[in-house]
Design a protein around this motif. Structure first.
Motif, mmCIF file in Angstrom:
data_model
loop_
_atom_site.group_PDB
_atom_site.id
_atom_site.type_symbol
_atom_site.label_atom_id
_atom_site.label_comp_id
_atom_site.label_asym_id
_atom_site.label_seq_id
_atom_site.Cartn_x
_atom_site.Cartn_y
_atom_site.Cartn_z
ATOM 1 N N PRO A 117 36.362 47.364 36.321
ATOM 2 C CA PRO A 117 37.782 47.704 36.445
ATOM 3 C C PRO A 117 38.565 46.770 37.369
ATOM 4 C CG PRO A 117 36.421 49.350 37.538
ATOM 5 C CD PRO A 117 35.500 48.426 36.806
ATOM 6 N N GLU A 118 37.892 46.184 38.379
ATOM 7 C CA GLU A 118 38.602 45.277 39.291
ATOM 8 C C GLU A 118 39.054 44.021 38.556
ATOM 9 O OE1 GLU A 118 35.367 46.241 39.932
ATOM 10 O OE2 GLU A 118 35.786 47.890 41.324
ATOM 11 N N LEU A 119 38.160 43.445 37.784
ATOM 12 C CA LEU A 119 38.490 42.237 37.021
ATOM 13 C C LEU A 119 39.545 42.547 35.959
ATOM 14 C CD1 LEU A 119 37.986 39.270 36.378
ATOM 15 C CD2 LEU A 119 36.078 39.996 34.919
ATOM 16 N N ALA A 120 39.383 43.657 35.284
ATOM 17 C CA ALA A 120 40.347 44.032 34.249
ATOM 18 C C ALA A 120 41.723 44.292 34.861
ATOM 19 C CB ALA A 120 39.863 45.266 33.500
ATOM 20 N N ALA A 121 41.758 44.942 36.035
ATOM 21 C CA ALA A 121 43.039 45.195 36.704
ATOM 22 C C ALA A 121 43.688 43.887 37.136
ATOM 23 C CB ALA A 121 42.829 46.109 37.903
ATOM 24 N N SER A 122 42.882 42.950 37.586
ATOM 25 C CA SER A 122 43.416 41.644 37.986
ATOM 26 C C SER A 122 44.018 40.910 36.776
ATOM 27 C CB SER A 122 42.294 40.808 38.607
ATOM 28 O OG SER A 122 42.751 39.515 38.886
#
Length: 141
Positions: A117-122
């Motif tokens: 989710p961190e990469l996708a949110a970025s």
């Protein structure tokens, strides 16, 4: 080849069992008052083997049935993980190809599927920022 050997072994055992039963004068008497059953020893052995095979089949079916919910849960988790990874990869591809709207949509789907989710949110944030930078400013009169 392996199946052929098993078939030959089964036929050899059947022939051997038949020859052994042909010369065996023994019989079995099962008594459960008021009933009395007399049968050849060969038939008793065949019935016992059939009972063992049926019991084994029942145990295997019960085992598969009892473990089915766990297998289905694992399968669904794997499918969800694969869909999330595909969405994240699509988000990266769209972002690098400067298709920011599709990148943001794919990244949001990856976030919903809880895959990195961190990469996708970025990626979603950068795509949204790029969309605002390329959108002409609207002036109010």
């Amino acid at each position: 080849m392996r199946v052929l050997l098993w078939i030959l072994l089964i036929f050899a055992l059947a022939v051997g069992f038949t020859l052994a039963g042909k010369f065996d004068p023994g019989y079995a008497v099962l008594v459960y008052p008021p009933y009395r059953i007399e049968m050849s020893l060969t038939l008793l052995v065949v019935l016992f083997l059939a009972l063992v095979v049926l019991g084994d089949m029942f145990a295997r079916i019960a085992d598969v049935t009892l473990h089915l919910p766990k297998k289905v849960r694992t399968y669904r988790q794997q499918q969800r993980q694969q869909q999330g990874q595909a969405a994240l990869l699509a988000a990266m591809e769209h972002y690098l190809a400067q298709r920011y709207r599709e990148a943001e949509t794919s990244a949001q789907r990856a976030i919903a599927l809880e895959v990195s989710p961190e990469l996708a949110a970025s990626i979603a944030a950068r795509a949204a920022e790029a969309l605002q930078a390329h959108t002409p400013a609207v002036t109010k009169k």
